[in-house]
Design an enzyme around this catalytic site. Structure first.
Site, PDB file in Angstrom:
ATOM      1  N   GLU A 112     -48.799  -8.276  -0.831  1.00 37.07           N
ATOM      2  CA  GLU A 112     -47.937  -6.041  -0.941  1.00 37.07           C
ATOM      3  C   GLU A 112     -47.567  -5.984   0.067  1.00 37.07           C
ATOM      4  OE1 GLU A 112     -48.726  -3.393  -3.721  1.00 37.07           O
ATOM      5  OE2 GLU A 112     -50.123  -3.847  -4.909  1.00 37.07           O
ATOM      6  N   GLU A 116     -56.779  -1.643  -7.411  1.00 40.69           N
ATOM      7  CA  GLU A 116     -57.089  -0.510  -6.875  1.00 40.69           C
ATOM      8  C   GLU A 116     -58.629   0.126  -7.270  1.00 40.69           C
ATOM      9  OE1 GLU A 116     -53.833   1.533  -6.484  1.00 40.69           O
ATOM     10  OE2 GLU A 116     -52.699  -0.061  -5.405  1.00 40.69           O
TER      11      GLU A 116
END
Length: 307
Positions: free
Chosen positions: A239, A132
């Site tokens: 995810e 991220e």
């Protein structure tokens, strides 16, 4: 269990001595439930990612000399006993990192963390090296080179360190919203190409997919194709989840997005982020009750996977 040898999630060439990541069969995996792998995991999933146990802060809280491997040891053993691909999530992130990692010692402690992990779990198939960075920067970014000349030197450094420590694992960059929204899609392409251009040994792009149920399946397909065509790297859906209280709505959305992704040779695998109702990170994303009653989406999914 997972449908015999054609569906089991083993590796071909992984863990060899050449320093080249092995190839893997296409997988559809999941994560632990509350820090443990359920006994029924092997009947449905052929790849595993630890939800929290693999994060650096979970293994090393505040001491450079102390590692807590207990949870990961049990998870890794389960995957190896059941021919399930083990993916590490994640080496570096802006959150859930040890307080002792600073700009002045990150090379020493960061390299030691990665080497200790891969020495202990040598058959790790895939690793989220950095998590991220489109949205957050770690406290030790400057110590890894900062933005430097490429704008992403700290990421290039991380991938070089990871390849040194883990020569046989597939190294991924992982981020969210990159296959759902335009700005993040173009952003991750720029970031990944900077890593490649700076000599970072990146093998694939991890796209989380938490919002795939909020956009059209054609949008997801287009953005996946953008990444693979413009970076030259495969995509790993890392995810994915779809939060819908209505069973048929959830099934339709999952079916619409999974069908083209599963057929795309440049998508190497899909990891759904939790499967037990009421025990997932986001509400209404679960696929099966704790007692084993499958929601419609899981019944459909097991059908196409032959599990």
């Amino acid at each position: 269990g997972t449908g015999g040898s054609t569906n089991a999630g083993g590796t071909t060439g992984a863990g060899g001595s050449t320093g080249t990541p092995g190839t893997i069969r296409k997988f559809f995996g999941n994560i632990d439930t509350g820090g443990q792998i359920r006994s029924d995991f092997k009947t449905m999933w052929d790849q595993f990612s630890p939800e929290n146990a693999g994060k650096w802060g979970s293994v090393q809280g505040g001491s450079a000399s102390t590692f807590n491997w207990a949870s990961l040891d049990a998870m890794y053993k389960y995957t190896q006993d059941n021919n399930i691909l083990f993916k590490e999530h994640c080496f570096f992130w802006a959150a859930q990192q040890p307080s002792m990692a600073t700009n002045t010692n990150i090379e020493t402690v960061g390299k030691a963390w990665m080497k200790a992990f891969c020495d202990r779990y040598p058959k790790t198939a895939m690793i989220d090296v950095f998590n991220e960075s489109l949205h957050n920067s770690p406290a030790y970014k400057t110590g890894m080179g900062g933005t430097g000349t490429t704008g992403y030197d700290w990421l290039i450094t991380a991938f070089k360190w990871a390849r040194e420590a883990c020569p046989n694992a597939i190294l991924l960059y992982n981020d969210y919203n990159t296959i759902e929204y335009s700005n993040e899609n173009s952003g991750v392409i720029k970031l990944v190409n900077a890593i490649k251009g700076g000599g970072g040994p990146i093998d694939g792009v991890g796209c989380q997919g938490h919002d795939v149920g909020k956009v059209s399946a054609s949008t997801v397909t287009k953005f996946v194709d953008n990444i693979t065509s413009q970076t030259g790297l495969p995509v790993y859906i890392t995810e994915m989840d779809v939060g819908e209280a209505d069973d048929n709505t959830q099934m339709t959305k999952i079916k619409d997005v999974v069908t083209p992704l599963w057929a795309n040779d440049k998508v190497k695998g899909i990891t759904y982020w939790g499967y037990i109702v009421g025990r997932t990170w986001r509400s209404n994303t679960g696929l099966m009750t704790d007692s084993g009653t499958k929601r419609a989406a899981l019944t459909w999914l097991m059908g196409i996977l032959g599990r």
